[in-house]
Design a protein around this motif. Sequence first.
Motif, PDB file in Angstrom:
ATOM      1  N   ASP A  19       0.827  -1.206   0.000  1.00  0.00           N
ATOM      2  CA  ASP A  19       0.000   0.000   0.000  1.00  0.00           C
ATOM      3  C   ASP A  19       0.865   1.262   0.000  1.00  0.00           C
ATOM      4  OD1 ASP A  19      -2.490  -1.273  -0.035  1.00  0.00           O
ATOM      5  OD2 ASP A  19      -2.309  -1.728   2.086  1.00  0.00           O
ATOM      6  N   GLY A  20       2.009   1.204   0.701  1.00  0.00           N
ATOM      7  CA  GLY A  20       2.913   2.368   0.721  1.00  0.00           C
ATOM      8  C   GLY A  20       3.388   2.698  -0.696  1.00  0.00           C
ATOM      9  N   GLU A  46      -5.412   9.488   4.275  1.00  0.00           N
ATOM     10  CA  GLU A  46      -5.796  10.413   5.347  1.00  0.00           C
ATOM     11  C   GLU A  46      -4.936  11.659   5.357  1.00  0.00           C
ATOM     12  OE1 GLU A  46      -2.481   8.866   6.066  1.00  0.00           O
ATOM     13  OE2 GLU A  46      -3.783   7.337   6.878  1.00  0.00           O
ATOM     14  N   THR A  53      -8.674   1.759   7.015  1.00  0.00           N
ATOM     15  CA  THR A  53      -7.951   0.575   7.514  1.00  0.00           C
ATOM     16  C   THR A  53      -6.474   0.875   7.783  1.00  0.00           C
ATOM     17  OG1 THR A  53      -7.715  -0.063   5.202  1.00  0.00           O
ATOM     18  CG2 THR A  53      -9.438  -1.174   6.456  1.00  0.00           C
ATOM     19  N   SER A  95      -5.521   2.126  13.541  1.00  0.00           N
ATOM     20  CA  SER A  95      -4.643   2.070  14.715  1.00  0.00           C
ATOM     21  C   SER A  95      -5.111   3.016  15.814  1.00  0.00           C
ATOM     22  CB  SER A  95      -3.211   2.441  14.331  1.00  0.00           C
ATOM     23  OG  SER A  95      -2.747   1.644  13.291  1.00  0.00           O
TER      24      SER A  95
END
Length: 260
Positions: A42-43, A115, A153, A158
Amino acid sequence: MSYCIITRDDIKSKSITKELKSKIKAKYDEENPKCVIAVGGDGTLLRAFHLYPNSIIFGLHTGHLGFYSNYFVSDIDTIAKAINEDSYNIEEIDLIEVDFIDGYGNHYHDKALNEVTIVGPTRTLRIDVYIGNNFFEHFRGTGFCISTPTGSTAYNKSLNGSVVDPSLKCIQLTEIAAINSNAYRTISSPMVLGIDKIIELKSDDTHNTNAFVTVDDKPYSLDTFREMKVYTSKSKLKMAYHNRQDFLSRISRTFLNDNK
Ligand code: NAP
């Protein structure tokens, strides 16, 4: 048709990139590619998005997470054929936009796939929160995370934010270490809001020094933070797919069961 590849820095991802390049006949173009293959996790996909926000992204997952990825290592030939023949399906993913101002009055603008956060790692931030032009709360604490449905997610999870099905159109506001007292009182739970809602964080306080705004993996270091506005973008990320896994299978593959 043109393409380029963004690769995570590990042996497996580099070797897959080499194989993809040998199989794809389209023009390799790092300036203005129609398609970008993100080989990694994902990074890597976040990096591909920020480098090429208007391109069609193929996410090829080589790691242990890969929430966004629609393709696996076994799909190398499928991706090569799709790009050679310019034939694939596209899903559109919601983005958020942020406008913010530092203590010197400098203006910034960016778009996020996961985000936007505002954090004060050394001193507590004092912020007035407005939602849809209405005053909501006085906040004091480390900061906020404002996430998209697909970003729910990531950092949001977290912070005990809600995991959101991306078929829901919304934007989520999650606190980071709020102090609750008689002077500062916060809702103390994640707020999942409709996409028409604009979230505004405001402060004139000189306490808001050494703050960071992050937009996915991009940090902005600010001497002082003054104001931020976050809202759902009209533009979307275009993701290529052949066989799309549904949301719950992705959750299961990423968080619950190994290698599913
Ligand atoms: P990183 O710190 O190297 O990796 C953060 C982790 O988040 C990686 O394992 C990444 O997966 C995973 N991830 C990213 N987007 C995701 C999503 N939508 N759903 C599920 N997992 C996701 O940073 P990075 O790789 O450059 O990624 C930046 C992201 O890190 C930020 O957007 C933020 O969401 C996240 N982050 C999380 C925390 C936290 O959870 N405490 C703190 C700071 C930042 P891969 O291994 O597949 O790359």
